[in-house]
Design a protein around this motif. Structure first.
Motif, mmCIF file in Angstrom:
data_model
loop_
_atom_site.group_PDB
_atom_site.id
_atom_site.type_symbol
_atom_site.label_atom_id
_atom_site.label_comp_id
_atom_site.label_asym_id
_atom_site.label_seq_id
_atom_site.Cartn_x
_atom_site.Cartn_y
_atom_site.Cartn_z
ATOM 1 N N ALA A 120 20.918 15.746 1.447
ATOM 2 C CA ALA A 120 19.550 15.385 2.242
ATOM 3 C C ALA A 120 18.744 14.211 1.631
ATOM 4 O O ALA A 120 18.058 13.658 2.472
ATOM 5 N N LEU A 121 18.805 14.161 0.087
ATOM 6 C CA LEU A 121 18.068 13.079 -0.493
ATOM 7 C C LEU A 121 18.666 11.711 -0.106
ATOM 8 O O LEU A 121 18.060 10.944 0.063
ATOM 9 N N ARG A 122 20.312 11.766 -0.101
ATOM 10 C CA ARG A 122 20.891 10.604 0.185
ATOM 11 C C ARG A 122 20.745 10.127 1.517
ATOM 12 O O ARG A 122 20.793 8.858 1.781
ATOM 13 N N SER A 123 20.542 11.006 2.237
ATOM 14 C CA SER A 123 20.436 10.661 3.885
ATOM 15 C C SER A 123 18.831 10.507 4.103
ATOM 16 O O SER A 123 18.693 10.472 5.587
ATOM 17 N N SER A 124 17.870 10.529 3.280
ATOM 18 C CA SER A 124 16.462 10.315 3.549
ATOM 19 C C SER A 124 16.063 11.471 4.068
ATOM 20 O O SER A 124 14.912 11.469 5.131
ATOM 21 N N GLU A 125 16.632 12.603 4.303
ATOM 22 C CA GLU A 125 16.133 13.937 4.989
ATOM 23 C C GLU A 125 14.923 14.478 4.348
ATOM 24 O O GLU A 125 13.974 15.143 4.917
ATOM 25 N N ILE A 126 15.061 14.490 2.961
ATOM 26 C CA ILE A 126 13.848 14.947 1.909
ATOM 27 C C ILE A 126 13.711 13.909 1.098
ATOM 28 O O ILE A 126 14.286 12.902 0.768
ATOM 29 N N ASP A 127 12.246 14.000 0.203
ATOM 30 C CA ASP A 127 12.006 13.016 -0.715
ATOM 31 C C ASP A 127 11.867 13.575 -2.098
ATOM 32 O O ASP A 127 12.431 12.589 -2.941
ATOM 33 N N VAL A 128 11.904 14.939 -2.442
ATOM 34 C CA VAL A 128 11.987 15.383 -3.422
ATOM 35 C C VAL A 128 12.910 17.039 -3.448
ATOM 36 O O VAL A 128 12.779 17.503 -2.494
ATOM 37 N N PHE A 177 -3.646 25.713 -4.091
ATOM 38 C CA PHE A 177 -4.181 24.585 -4.865
ATOM 39 C C PHE A 177 -4.072 23.323 -3.993
ATOM 40 O O PHE A 177 -4.039 22.400 -4.472
ATOM 41 N N GLY A 178 -3.819 23.551 -2.666
ATOM 42 C CA GLY A 178 -3.811 22.432 -1.815
ATOM 43 C C GLY A 178 -2.682 21.519 -1.908
ATOM 44 O O GLY A 178 -2.484 20.146 -1.719
ATOM 45 N N LEU A 179 -1.503 22.080 -2.311
ATOM 46 C CA LEU A 179 -0.214 21.100 -2.399
ATOM 47 C C LEU A 179 0.034 20.464 -0.639
ATOM 48 O O LEU A 179 0.292 21.294 0.115
ATOM 49 N N ASP A 180 -0.246 19.157 -0.769
ATOM 50 C CA ASP A 180 0.069 18.442 0.545
ATOM 51 C C ASP A 180 1.398 18.082 0.506
ATOM 52 O O ASP A 180 1.907 16.875 0.260
ATOM 53 N N ALA A 181 2.389 18.999 1.006
ATOM 54 C CA ALA A 181 3.858 18.607 1.206
ATOM 55 C C ALA A 181 4.338 19.548 2.146
ATOM 56 O O ALA A 181 3.960 20.564 2.583
ATOM 57 N N GLU A 182 5.367 18.931 2.804
ATOM 58 C CA GLU A 182 6.209 19.721 3.901
ATOM 59 C C GLU A 182 7.411 20.436 3.100
ATOM 60 O O GLU A 182 8.196 19.840 2.650
ATOM 61 N N LEU A 183 7.351 21.765 3.101
ATOM 62 C CA LEU A 183 8.435 22.655 2.046
ATOM 63 C C LEU A 183 9.530 22.970 3.046
ATOM 64 O O LEU A 183 9.452 23.648 4.090
ATOM 65 N N MET A 225 0.765 -1.130 -0.079
ATOM 66 C CA MET A 225 -0.084 0.043 0.009
ATOM 67 C C MET A 225 0.952 1.378 0.136
ATOM 68 O O MET A 225 1.930 1.422 0.600
ATOM 69 N N ALA A 226 0.667 2.180 -0.761
ATOM 70 C CA ALA A 226 1.450 3.469 -1.074
ATOM 71 C C ALA A 226 1.319 4.181 0.272
ATOM 72 O O ALA A 226 0.228 4.250 0.792
ATOM 73 N N SER A 227 2.215 4.934 0.535
ATOM 74 C CA SER A 227 2.278 5.816 1.736
ATOM 75 C C SER A 227 1.429 6.923 1.688
ATOM 76 O O SER A 227 1.150 7.495 0.534
ATOM 77 N N THR A 228 0.658 7.451 2.446
ATOM 78 C CA THR A 228 0.233 8.676 2.503
ATOM 79 C C THR A 228 0.873 9.910 3.228
ATOM 80 O O THR A 228 0.140 11.086 3.399
ATOM 81 N N ARG A 229 2.015 9.587 3.827
ATOM 82 C CA ARG A 229 2.525 10.730 4.363
ATOM 83 C C ARG A 229 3.012 12.005 3.302
ATOM 84 O O ARG A 229 3.339 11.496 2.431
ATOM 85 N N PRO A 230 2.695 13.226 3.695
ATOM 86 C CA PRO A 230 3.206 14.124 2.932
ATOM 87 C C PRO A 230 4.662 14.306 2.648
ATOM 88 O O PRO A 230 5.414 13.763 3.466
ATOM 89 N N LEU A 231 4.894 14.413 1.140
ATOM 90 C CA LEU A 231 6.417 14.379 0.797
ATOM 91 C C LEU A 231 7.100 15.726 1.449
ATOM 92 O O LEU A 231 6.483 16.794 1.844
ATOM 93 N N ARG A 232 8.363 15.426 1.671
ATOM 94 C CA ARG A 232 9.076 16.396 2.089
ATOM 95 C C ARG A 232 10.116 16.883 0.988
ATOM 96 O O ARG A 232 10.560 16.441 0.431
ATOM 97 N N VAL A 233 9.907 18.284 0.853
ATOM 98 C CA VAL A 233 10.363 18.849 -0.483
ATOM 99 C C VAL A 233 11.158 19.895 -0.395
ATOM 100 O O VAL A 233 10.835 20.928 0.300
ATOM 101 N N GLY A 234 12.292 19.570 -0.632
ATOM 102 C CA GLY A 234 13.474 20.638 -0.616
ATOM 103 C C GLY A 234 13.445 21.628 -1.798
ATOM 104 O O GLY A 234 13.148 21.531 -2.835
ATOM 105 N N PHE A 235 13.548 23.050 -1.463
ATOM 106 C CA PHE A 235 13.619 24.006 -2.266
ATOM 107 C C PHE A 235 14.496 25.189 -1.997
ATOM 108 O O PHE A 235 14.919 25.330 -0.645
ATOM 109 N N VAL A 236 14.854 25.973 -2.871
ATOM 110 C CA VAL A 236 15.600 27.289 -2.610
ATOM 111 C C VAL A 236 14.689 28.456 -2.289
ATOM 112 O O VAL A 236 13.865 28.724 -3.243
ATOM 113 N N PRO A 237 14.625 29.012 -1.063
ATOM 114 C CA PRO A 237 13.801 30.124 -0.813
ATOM 115 C C PRO A 237 14.382 31.247 -1.478
ATOM 116 O O PRO A 237 14.478 32.368 -0.862
#
Length: 320
Positions: A46-54, A27-33, A1-13
């Motif tokens: 951070a991606l390689r250490s599983s701190e973020i997903d995207v 638009f209801g983006l369900d993610a932790e920015l 079963m696919a996870s429903t946990r919100p994605l952790r999305v890394g971005f440059v502010p």
């Protein structure tokens, strides 16, 4: 079963993040920015250490990171920890070349050859573009290596890792580094304040921002011409970003207001930046030609090595 946990999305502010903000707000983006002011290189870690997903970051940083992982692989594994899944910005990025406000000895870009370059991290966009600049200027010269092999000389006397934009600005004023490269409009307000001084600029020869996802969110399919299957949360993220981009394009005054009040840019700079940037209508997928041309230039610049098994197709989960 696919996870429903919100994605952790890394971005440059920075100003480029405005459509991400709109996707979340309207638009209801369900993610932790999760902001990464230190840039793409930090997101790779951070991606390689599983701190973020995207991660949403610079094309050259993502591809350099994957290319290095492929070069160093002992088992033929071409994972690298993440895959390219989307395109976020179509236009090139203008990198400003900056030095300290009180460094009169640095007059031109050519005076930076064999100087100390400040970078946020090894493999980051600021690191990669230093070599692109050096290649453009003819600073990378062949030298004799061990056993008569031909190697490339370093165009800089030292590479100083400083992690953040603030520390880069401090370093060129203290003399710890001689120059650094960062996005032009983010640098401009510090030119206006007299904190740093512009020496020159250079554009990326590729579309500037890509979206990557952890390989844990990608189900590989057989065949180079078959797109891999993405976790439904990634598909939803890309759809919401499309909506955020559409809103951005149709509501430029709202974009200017957000950039000039929440992101510490002047209204004038926000308006000027809007004239230079183009986001895609659909973020889904990456053009393989862009990846191949980026790899070729990174090899030419000495960031990656020709003949080390670099595989562009293995970097891409979703093609355009």
């Amino acid at each position: 079963m696919a996870s429903t946990r919100p994605l952790r999305v890394g971005f440059v502010p920075e100003h480029f993040s405005t459509p991400i903000h709109f996707a979340k707000k309207h638009f209801g983006l369900d993610a932790e920015l999760i902001p990464f002011p230190s840039g793409t290189g930090h997101m790779i870690t951070a991606l390689r250490s599983s701190e973020i997903d995207v991660g949403i970051g610079l094309t050259e940083g993502w591809i350099a990171g994957l290319g290095k992982a492929q070069e160093e692989s002992k088992s033929g594994d071409k994972d690298g920890g993440y895959r390219l899944v989307g395109t976020y910005v179509e236009t090139p990025l203008c990198w400003a070349i900056s030095t300290g406000a009180t460094r009169p000895e640095i007059k031109t870009v050519d005076s930076l050859q064999r100087s100390r370059i400040g970078v946020s991290r090894i493999g980051s966009g600021s690191y990669v573009m230093g070599y692109v600049l050096a290649d453009e200027r003819g600073w990378i010269l062949p030298t004799a290596g061990i056993g008569g092999s031909i190697e490339q000389s370093s165009p800089f006397s030292d590479t100083v890792v400083l992690h953040t934009f603030e520390k880069l600005r401090q370093a060129v004023n203290s003399g710890e580094a001689d120059f650094f490269m960062w996005e032009y409009f983010t640098s401009k307000r510090y030119y206006d304040k007299g904190e740093i001084r512009k020496v020159g600029e250079i554009y990326t020869p590729w579309s500037s921002w890509k979206i990557v996802a952890s390989t844990s969110l990608v189900q590989q399919q057989q065949g180079d011409d078959v797109d891999d299957k993405l976790d439904p949360r990634v598909d939803d993220l890309l759809d919401r970003l499309n909506q955020g981009i559409k809103h951005f394009n149709e509501n430029l005054e709202e974009a200017v207001q957000y950039i000039s009040t929440e992101l510490d840019y002047s209204e004038e700079d926000a308006r000027e930046w809007l004239k230079t940037v183009r986001f895609p209508k659909r973020t889904q997928g990456v053009d393989p030609k862009v990846v191949v041309s980026t790899i070729e230039l990174l090899c030419k610049a000495g960031v990656l090595e020709v003949g080390k098994g670099i595989d562009a197709n293995a970097m891409i989960a979703q093609k355009r």
